[in-house]
Motif scaffolding. Structure first.
Motif, short mmCIF file in Angstrom:
data_model
loop_
_atom_site.label_atom_id
_atom_site.label_comp_id
_atom_site.label_asym_id
_atom_site.label_seq_id
_atom_site.Cartn_x
_atom_site.Cartn_y
_atom_site.Cartn_z
N ASP A 38 31.76 61.64 69.49
CA ASP A 38 31.92 63.02 69.04
C ASP A 38 31.40 64.00 70.08
OD1 ASP A 38 32.90 61.94 66.69
OD2 ASP A 38 31.03 62.22 65.58
N ASP A 45 23.16 64.92 62.86
CA ASP A 45 24.30 64.81 61.94
C ASP A 45 24.47 63.36 61.52
OD1 ASP A 45 26.73 64.71 60.63
OD2 ASP A 45 27.82 65.79 62.17
N PRO A 46 24.21 63.03 60.25
CA PRO A 46 24.28 61.64 59.82
C PRO A 46 25.69 61.04 59.90
CG PRO A 46 23.81 63.08 57.95
CD PRO A 46 23.81 63.92 59.17
N GLN A 47 26.71 61.87 59.99
CA GLN A 47 28.09 61.37 60.07
C GLN A 47 28.58 61.24 61.52
OE1 GLN A 47 29.54 60.42 57.23
NE2 GLN A 47 27.65 61.07 56.25
N ALA A 48 27.80 61.71 62.48
CA ALA A 48 28.24 61.76 63.87
C ALA A 48 28.14 60.40 64.55
CB ALA A 48 27.41 62.78 64.64
N GLU A 49 28.97 60.25 65.55
CA GLU A 49 28.99 59.07 66.42
C GLU A 49 28.96 59.56 67.86
OE1 GLU A 49 29.05 55.80 65.64
OE2 GLU A 49 28.92 56.25 63.50
N ARG A 100 18.47 57.20 65.82
CA ARG A 100 19.76 56.71 65.32
C ARG A 100 19.94 55.23 65.67
NH1 ARG A 100 23.64 60.37 63.51
NH2 ARG A 100 24.55 58.41 62.80
N ASP A 108 21.50 53.14 64.24
CA ASP A 108 22.86 52.71 63.91
C ASP A 108 23.83 52.90 65.07
OD1 ASP A 108 22.36 55.50 63.40
OD2 ASP A 108 24.30 55.65 62.39
N TRP A 109 23.41 53.59 66.11
CA TRP A 109 24.25 53.80 67.29
C TRP A 109 24.01 52.70 68.32
CZ3 TRP A 109 23.45 59.62 68.83
CH2 TRP A 109 24.07 60.43 67.89
#
Length: 104
Positions: free
Chosen positions: A63, A56-60, A20, A22-23
């Motif tokens: 969460d 989960d592609p929508q998770a941050e 990820r 993006d995180w």
């Protein structure tokens, strides 16, 4: 005998960074530290929760804090195998029950 699973924060952070990008690694590190301070999530449950979050592609990362189990769940004992056997026997009896009117 060693305690397993063991905490693997560095490895979880490395996996998250690879899977990820993006995180923000610092954000996940902070979330993991918050969870560790509260000590209400087992190491095994934390590893599973992080893996689910990564998938989960929508998770941050925040969460993960919402994924913490409710404290009351830890106080209940798991039902024993006899509970499942009793339930299965009751289901079989209900499915195979024949009244006298069914036989005529």
């Amino acid at each position: 005998m060693t305690d397993v699973p063991r905490p693997a924060t560095a490895q979880l952070l490395a996996l998250a960074a690879a899977a990820r990008p993006d995180w923000a690694t610092d954000q996940l590190r902070d979330v993991l530290a918050q969870i560790r301070c509260r000590e209400d999530m087992s190491v095994g449950r934390l590893i599973v929760a992080v893996a689910q979050l990564i998938a989960d592609p929508q998770a941050e990362p925040p969460d993960l804090l919402a994924a913490r189990p409710e404290p009351w769940r830890h106080r209940r004992d798991q039902p024993g195998p006899e509970t499942a056997h009793r339930g299965a026997a009751a289901a079989r009896a209900a499915l195979h029950h024949r009244s006298e009117s069914d036989c005529s």
